[in-house]
Write an enzyme that holds these catalytic residues in place. Structure first.
Site, PDB file in Angstrom:
ATOM      1  CG  HIS A 183      -5.032   4.208   1.173  1.00 52.35           C
ATOM      2  ND1 HIS A 183      -4.596   2.947   0.868  1.00 52.35           N
ATOM      3  CD2 HIS A 183      -6.312   4.266   0.758  1.00 52.35           C
ATOM      4  CE1 HIS A 183      -5.568   2.265   0.276  1.00 52.35           C
ATOM      5  NE2 HIS A 183      -6.622   3.051   0.200  1.00 52.35           N
ATOM      6  CB  SER A 218      -9.261   1.270   0.337  1.00 53.90           C
ATOM      7  OG  SER A 218      -8.761   1.459  -0.959  1.00 53.90           O
ATOM      8  CG  ASP A 249      -2.222   0.682   1.056  1.00 55.63           C
ATOM      9  OD1 ASP A 249      -2.215   1.930   1.036  1.00 55.63           O
ATOM     10  OD2 ASP A 249      -3.256   0.009   0.943  1.00 55.63           O
TER      11      ASP A 249
END
Length: 410
Positions: free
Chosen positions: A188, A347, A133
């Site tokens: 994220h 996600s 990621d």
């Protein structure tokens, strides 16, 4: 004709068949002409090449031109190379930060019944999950205890102490060749990590598998860009460190050959790969996006469900290529600088499934990735009027999944 003559004739036929195909530079690098690059929206990096080797490993190599790379690298090593593709950049689809109120901050964990496994002492112990990621804040108090440190490496000395080709990978590794210009650190990867494994002893968030171990492998820059080659290297690294699960909460690649080959390699090694379906609100059976649409045997592609247990309007779907739904709306988790935030996205749904898989593997350590996938897919909750546009029609339930897995692996 006697038996010996028959066997000799057969041997000649096989020998001729074996000689009928001769590996060439063109056969292992079919996209060199540029046609492949044009089909991929012109995103090829003309000086970087993804090399898949016959032993199943991948590397990313550099050269000043494709002609030079073919002459000086491919031809001398032709028998060792399986496939070559230009590396490519792509804009990674990510989640959005939102403001939420009025519901339990752990509603997703509760809805998938993770707490029923916690009550049995099952927390994901001894299971490593690769978070492939963006940046993961390993200093976050709820993340730091859950990082699978590389004890063979001495942090910060600028030396590859363990000889694995990665320098200073004590807390994980970084594979970012397109650093970008965004001055704000992406939240994220840290958010995804907290959903899987946040340690409740040091803050308000409890990950789905709060005693699992995380291997951060960054390939997404702070401005959301990545390359196929960096993604492949990051996945390969996480597996080399012992990850049994890869969480891939990203998508957006228009070119898929090398990436799919890498997914198949993970399948061959028994690795479960959990992938976000995407947030465009489209049917990926009709308009496929990658890696969500690969449908490899040990892959689970995940859509997002809402607090009210419906498919979110923005989640991608597909009765064939999307397998299950999981909570992905208003998900509270960790973000950099010791913070927490709510985010929406498939996600967020994917790490719910990765955490659930870690719980199941912890409960049944000998279970294979295929068996864990089977258990998750066969145990979804399907509520009348709430059916999801996914292959199973349902949303995951890890309590029921453990019951199925216990029958598969007594």
């Amino acid at each position: 004709m006697d038996v010996q003559k028959i066997l000799s004739a057969v041997a000649i036929i096989f020998a001729l068949s074996a000689c009928s195909y001769k590996k060439s530079a063109e056969s292992v690098f079919p996209g060199k002409s540029g046609a492949d690059a044009a089909a991929c929206l012109g995103q090829a990096i003309q000086t970087r090449f993804i090399v898949e080797w016959e032993d199943g490993k991948f590397t990313v190599e550099k050269s000043s031109s494709a002609d030079k790379f073919e002459k000086e690298f491919i031809v001398p090593k032709l028998n060792e190379i399986r496939f070559v593709q230009y590396d490519r950049t792509f804009q990674v689809e990510t989640a959005k930060e939102v403001r939420a109120s009025g519901y339990s901050d752990s509603w997703g964990q509760q809805m998938i019944k993770a707490d029923t496994l916690w009550a049995q002492g099952i927390y994901g112990q001894n299971i490593k999950v690769g978070v492939v990621d963006s940046y993961v804040d390993t200093s976050h108090p709820q993340i730091r205890p859950r990082i699978a440190v590389n004890a063979a490496e001495i942090p910060g000395n600028g030396i590859d102490d363990d000889g694995n080709g990665v320098v200073d990978d004590y807390y994980g590794a970084r594979f970012v060749s397109t650093p970008g210009t965004n001055p704000t650190t992406s939240s994220h990867g840290t958010h995804v990590t907290g959903i899987i494994a946040a340690d409740p002893n040091y803050g308000d968030i409890q990950g789905v598998a709060p005693q699992s171990q995380i291997i951060p492998a960054q390939f997404i820059s702070d401005d959301g860009r990545g390359t196929l080659g960096d993604a492949i290297l990051a996945m390969q690294y996480a597996v080399s460190r012992g990850a049994r699960i890869i969480n891939a909460s990203w998508g957006g690649s228009p070119c898929d050959t090398s990436l799919k080959n890498a997914f198949v390699s993970l399948q061959d090694r028994g690795i479960l790969v959990v992938v976000a379906a995407g947030n465009e609100g489209t049917d990926i059976d009709v308009s496929p996006t990658f890696p969500a649409a690969f449908n490899v045997g040990t892959q689970i592609t995940v859509a997002a469900s809402s607090r009210m247990d419906f498919m979110t309007y923005w989640s991608n779907s597909g009765f064939n290529l999307v397998h299950v739904a999981a909570p992905g709306e208003d998900i509270l988790s960790t973000v950099p600088n010791n913070g927490t935030a709510y985010m929406d996205g498939t996600s967020m749904a994917a790490p719910m499934v990765s955490g659930a898989a870690a719980l199941l593997m912890s409960a049944r350590p000998t279970a294979t990735a295929v068996q864990v996938k089977q258990a998750i897919l066969q145990s979804v909750d399907v509520t009348s009027g709430h059916q999801f546009k996914v292959n199973t029609r349902g949303r995951i339930n890890v309590q029921k999944a453990l019951e199925v897995l216990t029958r598969l692996v007594p």
